[in-house]
Write an enzyme that holds these catalytic residues in place. Sequence first.
Site: not given
Length: 583
Positions: A313-315
């Site tokens: 998720y994301c980074l």
Amino acid sequence: MLDAHWEEKHEKAEAVDRSLQVAVSKFTGGISPAALMIAFFDWYFHLLIHPAKQMELYQLYQDNLLHLFNQFMGHLSGDASGEYCIITSPQDKRFTGKRWQEFPYSFYYESFLLVQNWWHVAASKVRGVSRHHEDVVDFTLRQILDMLSPANSVLTNPEIQQAAIEQNGENFLKGLENFLEDIERNLANKPPVGSENFVIGDNIAATPGKVIYRNQLIELIQYSPVTDKVYAEPVLITPAWIMKYYILDLTPKHSLVNYLVKKGHTVFMISWKNPKRKDRNLGMEEYLNLGIMSALDVISCILPRQKIHLVGYCLGGTLASIAAATLARDNDNRLASMTLFAAQTDFTEPGELGLFIDESQITFLESIMQEKGYLDTHQMAGAFQLLRSNDLIWSRLIHDYMLGVRKPLTDLMSWNADATRMPYKMHSEYLRRLFLHNELAEGKFIVANKPIALTDISIPIFVVATERDHVSPWHSVFKINLLTNSDVTFALTSGGHNVGIVSLPSKTTKRHYRISTLKENDRFIDADSWYQNSKVYEGSWWPAFEKWLAKKSGKKIAPPEMGCEKEGYLPLEDAPGSYVLQK
């Protein structure tokens, strides 16, 4: 001796540089004044030698002035056209109330929007100005003008005036109480009002499980099965380390972890440590090795003959793609698939977050981090608030302090206030190597002294992007189709970076999504064409993802043991563990 002497003097000079920049940052909110000045000089001097643009702006000024004059006279005579020159975006809720459509308030806000639009035109398409500087100027001017919005003033906001009349001014007293309470909590480094209703491990981050592994950077949580049989291939989720992991395990009705476990999946979750000064030298490679790679080793011990579905998720998604490329380079075939939630792999179009990323800004930020050893949560929160200032700053000013009404804190809002720090080395490397130099997409990212390439990834990929994402714009996320040799199932869901991902299936949900699969041998289609040609489905994307995951997870088997006794990976404590509680 002479070299050592000069080196010592140089180090002292650099220390003075850093101290000065840290002092300046206290007045600029961490923004490099040099970066702003360069952007505005670039724009202003090109505008001076661009008479065609000046004529365009003068003509627009005259048109706006004539329109406002006609509107004003029409209102006075009772013959207003009701036709506005500019329409607000669907995300701008400032002037949607009924009272805003009455004179003189409609005149106030239309005047403001016309001025704001004029400056947007002035900042845009000035020949010779770099795209980055153009975006910086446009963004900065918008922030300044938003402060002057008629919605933010008691004198021009009809909703505040009406509340003051109805409550005999008590709304201002309540607002003052709210303001003083927020100041007190901020100074004491306390969470926002309402956070006490969400207790980690009780009614949030409460899916049952065990911490089965811990090192100096992560805790690995294995969630307890609730079905008699589970899919053979487990799921490993790596969240972003900028926030606590439980965005994917909020209250049970908003928990993706809970949803997957109930569907018969064995789920593992990485919980990142909240770094301190002593962790300043943790870099991207440590996050890779101590994070995802260590977690994969533990899971391979628990389920030694099963491949693993990696979710990021994301980074955490960017790191997951780095891990997948590294494993592919090293002929390690432990992964069954990769899923990315709102995660970028190409950073040439990072959206408004890219406004804060250039050589000047990163150098300025490095000086700030050098002193503490990390980027603190207040600096990160400030940057994200600027990206959505109308929703996160000015809307709160109006509702909490002028109307005196607090919005109830939700589980997602409580999580959003629970940020973590970023180690100096890792954050510097992340900004420089990925955002500034785009090394991952260009095959220049080095892991263990050798480059990795996303084109080596051949496992199936599921990608989720959100329509209104200020952090990972969906057009940027879509570029994964250009960078791998895999079948990519791409889903675009309504909502923003967080709300779009937290999307529990419900009969009352107002969500929708688009989804399709681009096979490895299919011809490429650009993002906008894909959008136009993709079917819209009502509801949450979770069932579509779970169905995709289930098809690739093998037959069902008896649930595995909690941990791996063979290697000493025994349950250490109940989920959610200790790292998530670190302040």
